[in-house]
Design an enzyme around this catalytic site. Structure first.
Site, PDB file in Angstrom:
ATOM      1  N   LYS A   1      13.837  -6.411  31.890  1.00 45.17           N
ATOM      2  CA  LYS A   1      13.124  -7.033  33.032  1.00 45.17           C
ATOM      3  C   LYS A   1      13.785  -7.619  34.190  1.00 45.17           C
ATOM      4  O   LYS A   1      13.079  -7.197  35.087  1.00 45.17           O
ATOM      5  CB  LYS A   1      12.472  -8.151  32.208  1.00 45.17           C
ATOM      6  CG  LYS A   1      11.773  -9.226  32.871  1.00 45.17           C
ATOM      7  CD  LYS A   1      11.322 -10.247  32.202  1.00 45.17           C
ATOM      8  CE  LYS A   1      12.277 -11.246  31.837  1.00 45.17           C
ATOM      9  NZ  LYS A   1      13.031 -11.892  32.907  1.00 45.17           N
ATOM     10  N   THR A   2      14.724  -8.047  34.094  1.00 48.39           N
ATOM     11  CA  THR A   2      15.467  -8.526  35.220  1.00 48.39           C
ATOM     12  C   THR A   2      16.119  -7.563  36.220  1.00 48.39           C
ATOM     13  O   THR A   2      15.939  -7.650  37.569  1.00 48.39           O
ATOM     14  CB  THR A   2      16.813  -9.469  34.772  1.00 48.39           C
ATOM     15  OG1 THR A   2      16.341 -10.534  33.995  1.00 48.39           O
ATOM     16  CG2 THR A   2      17.658  -9.855  36.059  1.00 48.39           C
TER      17      THR A   2
ATOM     18  N   ASP B   1       8.087 -14.417  37.602  1.00 44.02           N
ATOM     19  CA  ASP B   1       9.051 -14.019  36.422  1.00 44.02           C
ATOM     20  C   ASP B   1       8.363 -15.050  35.060  1.00 44.02           C
ATOM     21  O   ASP B   1       7.960 -16.147  35.241  1.00 44.02           O
ATOM     22  CB  ASP B   1      10.484 -14.205  36.742  1.00 44.02           C
ATOM     23  CG  ASP B   1      11.471 -13.837  35.299  1.00 44.02           C
ATOM     24  OD1 ASP B   1      10.888 -12.741  34.652  1.00 44.02           O
ATOM     25  OD2 ASP B   1      12.448 -14.151  35.444  1.00 44.02           O
ATOM     26  N   GLU B   2       8.653 -14.517  33.909  1.00 44.83           N
ATOM     27  CA  GLU B   2       8.390 -15.135  32.790  1.00 44.83           C
ATOM     28  C   GLU B   2       7.044 -15.649  32.704  1.00 44.83           C
ATOM     29  O   GLU B   2       6.833 -16.929  32.599  1.00 44.83           O
ATOM     30  CB  GLU B   2       9.527 -16.040  32.552  1.00 44.83           C
ATOM     31  CG  GLU B   2      11.041 -15.904  32.301  1.00 44.83           C
ATOM     32  CD  GLU B   2      11.180 -15.273  30.990  1.00 44.83           C
ATOM     33  OE1 GLU B   2      10.254 -14.764  30.319  1.00 44.83           O
ATOM     34  OE2 GLU B   2      12.344 -14.773  30.752  1.00 44.83           O
TER      35      GLU B   2
ATOM     36  N   GLN C   1       6.531 -13.102  23.359  1.00 46.83           N
ATOM     37  CA  GLN C   1       7.692 -14.024  23.424  1.00 46.83           C
ATOM     38  C   GLN C   1       7.145 -15.075  23.963  1.00 46.83           C
ATOM     39  O   GLN C   1       8.025 -16.167  24.794  1.00 46.83           O
ATOM     40  CB  GLN C   1       8.820 -13.410  24.443  1.00 46.83           C
ATOM     41  CG  GLN C   1       9.486 -12.159  23.824  1.00 46.83           C
ATOM     42  CD  GLN C   1      10.759 -11.916  24.329  1.00 46.83           C
ATOM     43  OE1 GLN C   1      11.772 -12.622  24.378  1.00 46.83           O
ATOM     44  NE2 GLN C   1      10.750 -10.708  25.031  1.00 46.83           N
TER      45      GLN C   1
ATOM     46  N   ARG D   1      16.794 -10.725  18.916  1.00 49.25           N
ATOM     47  CA  ARG D   1      18.077 -11.372  19.562  1.00 49.25           C
ATOM     48  C   ARG D   1      19.192 -10.452  19.086  1.00 49.25           C
ATOM     49  O   ARG D   1      20.390 -10.322  19.403  1.00 49.25           O
ATOM     50  CB  ARG D   1      18.331 -12.635  19.300  1.00 49.25           C
ATOM     51  CG  ARG D   1      17.202 -13.699  19.637  1.00 49.25           C
ATOM     52  CD  ARG D   1      17.188 -13.588  21.275  1.00 49.25           C
ATOM     53  NE  ARG D   1      15.896 -12.891  21.468  1.00 49.25           N
ATOM     54  CZ  ARG D   1      15.355 -12.280  22.608  1.00 49.25           C
ATOM     55  NH1 ARG D   1      16.151 -12.213  23.626  1.00 49.25           N
ATOM     56  NH2 ARG D   1      14.383 -11.720  22.598  1.00 49.25           N
TER      57      ARG D   1
END
Length: 676
Positions: free
Chosen positions: A35-36, A226-227, A257, A590
């Site tokens: 994503k980043t 973002d997010e 998420q 994770r």
């Protein structure tokens, strides 16, 4: 200047997102899908296409993340990227409000209250209204401000927040509303804004002043958020208003998420984005660069059961990988022993501690494990929740045992005495001074019932006869009313006290219990770096909420049981259960190589010492039961898995008709209509 080869740098889905410039776009970025990387490359791509950096607005949730993205974009392209407008919703609001303050009838030299300042103002108003003199325990400043803030961020009534978060204070709903109103008036008179005001005032500015909105829309022609799954309703409304005239907005996030509803985040923001911006293109990033395929098979299967979602199926080009393992341990301590021994085994195989993590739904889930790790000299750092023996309520209860063991322990006496209403430092000092003089001491304790009860309990303790668990059990009944008086969130602390009782049951003598708590407390391991190997930093213990965005070679997820994950506090609505599912998904994604899922087969009911309950059999989390995941995607390495849970019939509260108007503003205002 050589152009960036985006086709070489990005996979096809990432490239599509980066090259999408005009119109509304929703990028569903699966866990570990880069994503980043997409945001960084899109900033560079927009600038490279000739768009002025000042016309690009990047909204993130921390200043650090915005700065890091723009730094990386500058390294990728050139220094022009540093001129992109990047920051948090709050910092952007501060900048805009300083310029347009007069339109909102506020001074542009307003002062921003931080959390501590805001609490002090609330406390001042609470005192001025004489609510602090209530015969019943009135909520303290922190709790009051939290209720007011959540009411704003969640667009919910005070009474609703109280019912969800502080049911013990529901009777004070009207008083808290009066405090809120007086608090808002005080801020207005003194030219003060708190964090929530920044968002409220910016939203009002954009919604009520069309010329300002048009001007800002012309200035910021390309907006990225973002997010987006973590935005609250105010933040989503602000983003939509900023993009109202040109619709050049790209929001990036992962519906799977969305786990921060307790902070006000609204899951529906990301789900309903295409309903607000008609014709929005949805781009899904599915290639995972973190986990092995067996782990992704499990997480895909878990999230596939979600009631509301964007369809995606994560995959990786990595080869091999072990299937996740589920271990049904006999009890809580066996769970801790397994985790500790497996960590030592993996470390011998070359996996350093910093590449391993133990995750859990609630902070108290790691209490027993912390003691086990300390006993084995395994250093750890805990995130998202206080370390067990550092918690004030644990120190309170242990102080009684210290006094019983050593009546001259003045530090413990001071802590125990100041818990009692109407006893302050001066009175406590007099009592401590009188301890050697039985007659003088008796005169002092006769004046206070709680003090009299404390001395009666201490007098009846026989350290040779009574185990530490028996002593703690006696003091629990005495301490519970004091706990309720001292801590507004006392109900959240009860499980810690239950854990302390269970840990004490492993000791035969109070002396050994106190020695271990003093000489080998869990946090002591963090300040002895000499014990660590050269490349070894502490093991991570973390709540799932605090682990989001991070990754480890090996992840242990403990208490994968009904009532724990999902939490028993979430079983009342389907909406809450669905967020618990997403919590499980976040935890499992994770892991890069190893994923261990554990639960104690026998467990004591939460708060059992208060309710008189005993040991109970746990049931495996529904998230592993649904769809037959055990056996197919998870290797079960123990016997005794409980029978499958009956389906839980819950009222479907998700949904509701939405305005179908094709006019953008009507659709948007309908969506945000219940804001305060």
């Amino acid at each position: 200047m050589e152009k960036i080869n985006y086709r070489r740098e990005l996979n096809p889905a990432q490239l599509k997102a980066v090259e999408s410039i005009h119109g509304p776009h929703l990028v569903i970025a699966g866990a570990g899908s880069g994503k980043t990387r997409v945001l960084v490359h899109r900033v560079a791509y927009l600038v490279e296409q000739g768009i002025a950096p000042e016309q690009i607005l990047l909204l993130t949730f921390t200043r650090r993340s915005a700065e890091e993205m723009l730094r990386r974009a500058s390294l990728l392209l050139d220094e022009r990227c540093r001129n992109v407008s990047g920051g948090t919703f709050h910092s952007f609001a501060n900048m805009i409000l300083r310029k347009y303050a007069k339109l909102l009838e506020i001074n542009n030299n307003f002062t921003i209250l931080d959390q501590a300042d805001a609490e002090d103002v609330v406390n001042l108003i609470r005192t001025q209204l004489n609510f602090h003199k209530s015969k019943k325990t009135f909520p303290r400043k922190h709790a009051i401000l939290e209720v007011i803030s959540k009411s704003v961020n969640k667009s919910e009534e005070i009474s609703g927040v109280l019912l969800d978060e502080y049911p013990q204070f529901i009777e004070f709903a009207e008083e808290i509303k009066k405090i809120r109103d007086a608090y808002n008036k005080y801020k207005r008179q003194k030219s003060l804004l708190d964090y929530d005001d920044l968002l409220v005032f910016l939203k009002n500015l954009l919604a009520k002043h069309e010329a300002v909105r048009a001007s800002l829309g012309a200035k910021y022609k390309y907006i990225m958020v973002d997010e987006y799954q973590d935005t609250n309703k105010l933040q989503a409304h602000i983003a939509c208003l900023l993009a109202a005239d040109h619709a050049n907005i790209m929001v990036v996030g992962d519906d799977a998420q969305s786990i921060y509803s307790f902070r006000g985040a609204n899951f529906k923001n990301i789900i309903d984005f295409p309903k607000i911006f008609k014709g929005a293109k949805v781009i899904t990033l599915e290639e995972n660069y973190r986990s092995t395929q067996p782990i992704l098979n499990l997480t895909n299967a878990v999230i596939a059961q979600a009631k509301e979602k964007f369809e995606k199926n994560l995959y990786t080009r990595k080869k091999g990988g072990d299937i996740p393992v589920f271990i049904d341990c006999p009890d809580e301590n066996s769970q801790s022993v397994f985790v500790a021994e497996k960590i030592l085994e993996l470390r011998e195989e070359g996996v350093v501690l910093k590449d391993m993590a133990v995750l859990f739904r609630s902070g108290w889930h790691s209490n027993d494990l912390e003691v086990e790790l300390a006993g084995r000299n395994i250093p750890f750092a805990k995130y998202g929740g206080q370390k067990f023996v550092e918690a004030a309520h644990i120190k309170d209860l242990v102080s009684y045992l210290r006094i019983a063991y050593n009546v001259l322990d003045q530090v413990s006496w001071l802590r125990a005495l100041e818990l009692i209403p109407r006893i302050g430092p001066k009175t406590a000092a007099k009592i401590i001074e009188a301890i050697p003089d039985q007659a003088k001491l008796e005169q002092l304790w006769q004046k206070n019932d709680e003090l009299k009860e404390l001395f009666a309990l201490l007098k009846n303790i026989d350290l040779k006869r009574d185990s530490p668990a028996e002593i703690i059990a006696r003091f629990l009944g005495y301490y519970q009313p004091l706990l309720k008086i001292k801590y507004d969130d006392f109900n959240k602390r009860l499980n810690d006290l239950d854990s302390l009782l269970r840990i004490a049951q492993r000791y035969k003598t109070t002396e050994q219990f106190l020695v271990d708590m003093a000489l080998e407390p869990p946090e002591r391991m963090l300040v002895e770096p000499a014990r660590l190997n050269k490349d070894d930093t502490p093991l991570t213990l973390s709540t799932i909420h605090s682990a989001k965005g991070l990754e480890w070679h090996t992840v242990f997820l403990i208490y994968v049981a009904e009532g724990h994950l999902p939490s028993y506090l979430s079983l009342e609505t389907e909406e809450k259960i669905e967020e618990e599912r997403r919590l499980f998904y976040v935890a499992a994604t994770r892991a890069k190589v190893n994923l261990f899922l554990l639960k104690p087969h026998i467990d004591r009911s939460p708060r059992s010492f208060m309710d008189g309950g005993g040991s109970v059999f746990t049931q495996v989390s529904r998230f592993l039961e649904q769809g037959g995941l055990l056996g197919e995607f998870v290797d079960v390495q123990s016997a005794g898995i409980p029978d499958e849970l009956d389906d839980l019939e819950l009222e479907d509260i998700i949904g509701g008709k939405r305005n179908k108007s094709k006019v953008f503003f009507e659709t948007m205002e309908e969506y945000f209509r219940d804001e305060k």
